[in-house]
Design an enzyme around this catalytic site. Structure first.
Site, short mmCIF file in Angstrom:
data_model
loop_
_atom_site.label_atom_id
_atom_site.label_comp_id
_atom_site.label_asym_id
_atom_site.label_seq_id
_atom_site.Cartn_x
_atom_site.Cartn_y
_atom_site.Cartn_z
CD GLU A 92 -92.79 1.64 -11.48
OE1 GLU A 92 -92.96 2.78 -11.74
OE2 GLU A 92 -93.63 0.83 -11.59
NE ARG A 113 -73.27 -17.44 -18.85
CZ ARG A 113 -73.28 -17.55 -17.59
NH1 ARG A 113 -72.42 -18.46 -16.85
NH2 ARG A 113 -73.90 -16.50 -16.48
CG HIS A 153 -71.35 -17.50 -24.08
ND1 HIS A 153 -70.04 -18.13 -23.46
CD2 HIS A 153 -72.07 -18.51 -24.51
CE1 HIS A 153 -70.46 -19.36 -23.67
NE2 HIS A 153 -71.63 -19.74 -23.95
CG ASP A 208 -65.82 -24.39 -22.23
OD1 ASP A 208 -65.32 -23.94 -23.21
OD2 ASP A 208 -66.40 -23.80 -21.49
CE LYS A 230 -67.46 -25.78 -18.68
NZ LYS A 230 -67.41 -24.12 -18.57
C1 R5P Z 1 -69.01 -21.36 -20.71
O1 R5P Z 1 -69.33 -21.85 -21.73
C2 R5P Z 1 -68.47 -20.21 -20.62
O2 R5P Z 1 -67.55 -20.06 -21.49
C3 R5P Z 1 -67.89 -20.05 -19.27
O3 R5P Z 1 -66.62 -21.26 -19.38
C4 R5P Z 1 -68.59 -20.37 -18.08
O4 R5P Z 1 -69.83 -19.42 -18.31
C5 R5P Z 1 -67.73 -19.89 -16.81
O5 R5P Z 1 -68.75 -20.07 -15.93
P1 R5P Z 1 -68.36 -20.66 -14.32
O6 R5P Z 1 -67.46 -19.68 -13.91
O7 R5P Z 1 -69.56 -20.53 -13.42
O8 R5P Z 1 -67.73 -21.93 -14.31
#
Ligand code: R5P
Length: 322
Positions: free
Chosen positions: A43, A100, A134, A173, A196
């Site tokens: 803790e 996220r 994010h 993405d 992606k």
């Molecule tokens: C996704 O929406 C985020 O912007 C990153 O592209 C993502 O979290 C990256 O994750 P990884 O490195 O595991 O592909």
């Protein structure tokens, strides 16, 4: 350096001691003495060794991995300061973990970012400072002020050192388009987007890229690297389609699971990341770190002295404080 005559204090947990020291050095303000340790059963044991009654306190604690340990330290620090009658308490979270999970995208899942926001407010935060969350709309999970900073000016300075001719900015993405567009605008560059599809927490599939990357120098930008799948697959597809140099600029380097191995083997010339999260010494040499300490120091200075924070982005790179 400023010499602060009125009551301001910095205090840090164990999440990112090097960044806390760098912010402290930028401001010329020592970190408050505090013990943030563990009881024998694991803790968290906290004792602030200074009188911070009525003080404007900035708690420097990102919630990077181990995220639950660092989050709990942050909450207990906030509670300690509230019970010690600090004047105003600002949670400075350069990396905001759990961001996220910001919506219910299927049944029977939590909205973890909302839980983080609730716990910060309940534990005593009067204000939050963070960098490249994010999803910017997470600010709406709070009923206290949130200062959302951007690492773009700092990363762009480093990117420009590559002297890339006719750069093309690539978003790995669809969710990253807004950030990529901001970089493209600043560089007066074109934009391309990787199509992606995520199949699991660590696996993604990339089949297409929207835009022509042949013979272009590429800058891939993203808010974070977790397992490295997104950026390394983006690098692979642009190289497969004839791109020349590939530079990656990312705000937060979580580097979980296979990230280092994927990056080491990826067709990437430079990978730039900020120090919102400490970099493991085992990181591949192609990873370069640029510091957000001057940005955070200036933001803390401006918040404390009731000056605009958004104006920082008109005049970065930041001047020394004071
Ligand atoms: C996704 O929406 C985020 O912007 C990153 O592209 C993502 O979290 C990256 O994750 P990884 O490195 O595991 O592909």
């Amino acid at each position: 350096m400023t010499s602060y005559s009125d009551k301001i204090s910095l205090i840090a947990g164990n999440a990112n001691p090097a960044l806390a020291e760098a912010i402290s050095a930028e401001l010329g303000l020592p970190l408050a003495k505090a013990h943030v340790g563990r009881f024998p059963d694991g803790e968290i044991d906290i004792k602030v060794e200074e009188d911070l009654r009525g003080t404007d306190v900035f708690v420097l604690q990102p919630t990077n991995p181990p995220v639950n340990e660092n989050w709990a330290e942050l909450l207990l620090l906030l509670d300690t300061l509230r019970r010690a009658s600090a004047g105003r308490i600002t949670a400075v979270m350069p990396y905001f973990g759990y961001a996220r999970k910001d919506r219910k995208d299927e049944g029977r899942v939590p909205i973890s970012a909302k839980v983080v926001a609730n716990t910060l407010s309940c534990s005593g935060a009067d204000r939050v400072v963070t960098i490249d969350m994010h999803a910017a709309q997470i600010q709406g999970f709070f009923d206290i002020p949130v200062d959302h900073l951007y690492s773009k000016p700092i990363l762009l300075d480093a990117v420009k050192q590559s002297g890339l001719e006719q750069p093309l900015v690539v978003s790995p993405d669809v969710g990253g388009i807004k950030m990529a567009r901001a970089y493209a605008k600043e560089l007066d560059a074109d934009l391309a987007i990787v199509d992606k599809r995520r199949v699991s927490g660590s696996e993604i599939v990339v089949e297409h890229i929207i835009g022509d990357v042949k013979d272009r120098n590429i800058i891939i930008v993203d808010d974070m690297i977790s397992t490295g799948g997104s950026i390394t697959e983006a690098a692979r597809i642009v190289r497969d389609q004839g791109a020349r140099q590939v530079v990656i600029a990312v705000s937060h380097g979580v580097f979980a699971g296979p990230a280092f191995e994927r990056i080491a083997n990826a067709p990437v010339d430079r990978l730039l990341v900020t120090d919102t999260i400490p970099l493991d010494p085992a990181a591949p040499a192609k990873i370069e770190v640029v510091s957000v300490a001057p940005l955070l120091a200036r933001a803390i200075h401006n918040i404390h002295s009731s000056q605009s924070v958004s104006s920082l982005f008109d005049r970065l790179p930041v001047a020394p404080v004071g």
